[in-house]
Design a protein around this motif. Structure first.
Motif, mmCIF file in Angstrom:
data_model
loop_
_atom_site.group_PDB
_atom_site.id
_atom_site.type_symbol
_atom_site.label_atom_id
_atom_site.label_comp_id
_atom_site.label_asym_id
_atom_site.label_seq_id
_atom_site.Cartn_x
_atom_site.Cartn_y
_atom_site.Cartn_z
ATOM 1 N N PHE A 297 0.982 -1.040 -0.156
ATOM 2 C CA PHE A 297 0.038 0.000 0.115
ATOM 3 C C PHE A 297 0.836 1.408 -0.101
ATOM 4 C CE2 PHE A 297 -2.865 -3.242 2.048
ATOM 5 C CZ PHE A 297 -3.900 -3.212 1.144
ATOM 6 N N ASP A 298 2.066 0.927 0.173
ATOM 7 C CA ASP A 298 3.050 2.294 -0.060
ATOM 8 C C ASP A 298 2.751 3.298 1.093
ATOM 9 O OD1 ASP A 298 5.027 3.782 -0.836
ATOM 10 O OD2 ASP A 298 4.173 5.002 -2.335
ATOM 11 N N VAL A 299 2.546 2.688 2.497
ATOM 12 C CA VAL A 299 2.435 3.581 3.629
ATOM 13 C C VAL A 299 3.357 2.809 4.836
ATOM 14 C CG1 VAL A 299 0.084 3.724 2.932
ATOM 15 C CG2 VAL A 299 0.518 1.629 4.590
ATOM 16 N N SER A 300 3.387 3.699 5.843
ATOM 17 C CA SER A 300 4.188 3.257 6.982
ATOM 18 C C SER A 300 3.545 1.992 7.599
ATOM 19 C CB SER A 300 4.166 4.527 7.938
ATOM 20 O OG SER A 300 2.963 4.621 8.444
ATOM 21 N N ARG A 301 4.455 1.616 8.437
ATOM 22 C CA ARG A 301 3.765 0.193 9.195
ATOM 23 C C ARG A 301 3.065 0.766 10.350
ATOM 24 N NH1 ARG A 301 8.952 -3.690 10.197
ATOM 25 N NH2 ARG A 301 7.194 -4.883 11.226
ATOM 26 N N ALA A 302 2.999 2.066 10.910
ATOM 27 C CA ALA A 302 2.166 2.602 11.776
ATOM 28 C C ALA A 302 0.912 2.759 11.043
ATOM 29 C CB ALA A 302 2.727 3.700 12.157
ATOM 30 N N ARG A 303 0.867 2.966 9.694
ATOM 31 C CA ARG A 303 -0.638 2.985 9.325
ATOM 32 C C ARG A 303 -1.259 1.599 9.219
ATOM 33 N NH1 ARG A 303 -2.292 6.283 5.196
ATOM 34 N NH2 ARG A 303 -3.857 5.185 5.036
ATOM 35 N N ILE A 304 -0.387 0.583 9.222
ATOM 36 C CA ILE A 304 -0.857 -0.857 9.105
ATOM 37 C C ILE A 304 -1.120 -1.186 10.289
ATOM 38 C CG2 ILE A 304 0.035 -3.336 8.567
ATOM 39 C CD1 ILE A 304 -0.485 -1.558 5.971
ATOM 40 N N ARG A 305 -0.448 -0.964 11.112
ATOM 41 C CA ARG A 305 -1.006 -1.161 12.745
ATOM 42 C C ARG A 305 -2.197 -0.525 13.099
ATOM 43 N NH1 ARG A 305 4.693 -0.831 13.443
ATOM 44 N NH2 ARG A 305 4.803 1.275 13.919
ATOM 45 N N GLU A 306 -2.382 0.523 12.708
ATOM 46 C CA GLU A 306 -3.713 1.355 12.853
ATOM 47 C C GLU A 306 -4.891 0.505 12.509
ATOM 48 O OE1 GLU A 306 -6.018 5.267 11.519
ATOM 49 O OE2 GLU A 306 -3.769 5.209 11.648
ATOM 50 N N ALA A 307 -4.646 -0.058 11.067
ATOM 51 C CA ALA A 307 -5.874 -0.986 10.449
ATOM 52 C C ALA A 307 -5.748 -2.211 11.229
ATOM 53 C CB ALA A 307 -5.560 -1.294 8.889
ATOM 54 N N PHE A 308 -4.706 -2.685 11.608
ATOM 55 C CA PHE A 308 -4.698 -3.941 12.490
ATOM 56 C C PHE A 308 -5.770 -3.900 13.738
ATOM 57 C CE2 PHE A 308 -0.680 -6.271 10.960
ATOM 58 C CZ PHE A 308 -1.233 -6.533 9.758
ATOM 59 N N GLY A 309 -5.491 -2.854 14.268
ATOM 60 C CA GLY A 309 -6.254 -2.408 15.516
ATOM 61 C C GLY A 309 -7.687 -2.202 15.125
ATOM 62 N N ALA A 310 -8.206 -1.674 14.224
ATOM 63 C CA ALA A 310 -9.638 -1.765 13.760
ATOM 64 C C ALA A 310 -10.250 -3.024 13.599
ATOM 65 C CB ALA A 310 -9.952 -0.777 12.547
ATOM 66 N N LEU A 311 -9.378 -3.893 12.632
ATOM 67 C CA LEU A 311 -9.993 -5.164 12.606
ATOM 68 C C LEU A 311 -9.954 -6.018 13.882
ATOM 69 C CD1 LEU A 311 -7.610 -5.788 9.359
ATOM 70 C CD2 LEU A 311 -9.921 -5.621 9.312
ATOM 71 N N GLU A 312 -9.046 -5.973 14.641
ATOM 72 C CA GLU A 312 -9.017 -6.674 15.773
ATOM 73 C C GLU A 312 -10.183 -6.145 16.750
ATOM 74 O OE1 GLU A 312 -5.330 -8.124 19.165
ATOM 75 O OE2 GLU A 312 -5.454 -6.001 18.467
#
Length: 224
Positions: free
Chosen positions: A46-61
């Motif tokens: 997605f060409d984003v930071s890992r922090a953005r991915i962790r944010e999405a993970f938080g919402a999915l969790e």
């Protein structure tokens, strides 16, 4: 890799809707239960930071779609049979009430388009094994009922549990004879909605979900 995977869609604010894309991949079983989600791989995709991915993970969790396991990372949650049955029981209550409200509150002629959509062409799609077309029609009907019910609390509750049940719904639909039975039952539901009969609409919705739950129990070894 399909079109949805190759071309991440954009959100209203111009960023990549990472949560929405991963949520869709899980619900469509493109990411089946037990799949690992790697931060670095997704950040590169997605060409984003890992922090953005962790944010999405938080919402999915938070929605119960993934779990983060120490030393293993994020993993798509495996489906628990008891929880699935409980979710169908909750849906039976909530969606039956949505059907009642929609029958009471929808304006005259609000269901004409969907009555036509659930006609012979959809019957042919099912006969041809095109279950995606059938599933899209079901989602459109559900969305229209929620819209006409006009209850934001109900809408939020159904949205929350909908993520977990959509994975199962996709598998139940392809079980032997289920789509044909479901089509007939949803036509009866639409007839009740069209004639603005809240008692019948509520009863039909309860019966639809009771029948789906029965199929889930009967074929649980295949579905779960």
């Amino acid at each position: 890799m399909n079109e949805r995977t190759r071309r991440p869609r954009r959100s209203a604010i111009g960023g990549v809707d990472i949560f929405g894309i991963l949520r869709e991949r899980i619900s469509s079983h493109a990411l089946p239960p037990g799949s690992r989600l790697r931060e670095q791989d997704l950040a590169s995709e997605f060409d984003v930071s890992r922090a953005r991915i962790r944010e999405a993970f938080g919402a999915l969790e938070q929605r119960g779609l993934i779990e983060r396991i120490p030393n293993r990372g994020a993993v798509v949650v495996r489906l628990d049979p008891r929880q699935m049955y409980d979710l169908y029981d909750v849906r039976r209550v909530l969606e039956a009430y949505v059907a009642r409200l929609a029958a009471e509150r929808a304006p005259e002629g609000a269901w004409a388009e969907l009555v036509e959509r659930f006609g012979r062409p959809l019957e042919k799609s099912i006969a041809d094994g095109d279950f995606d077309t059938y599933l899209n029609a079901l989602e459109a009907l559900h969305a229209r009922m929620v819209e006409h019910a006009g209850n934001s609390i109900l809408a939020d509750m159904l949205d929350l549990i909908g993520d977990k049940t959509q994975v199962i719904s996709r598998r139940v639909i392809i079980l032997p004879g289920r789509a044909e039975i479901g089509l007939k039952m949803h036509r009866q539901l639409l007839a009740a909605l069209a004639r603005r009969d809240p008692d019948a609409a509520e009863a039909e919705m309860r019966e639809i979900l009771s029948s789906a739950r029965d199929y889930l129990e009967k074929f649980h070894n295949f579905v779960i």
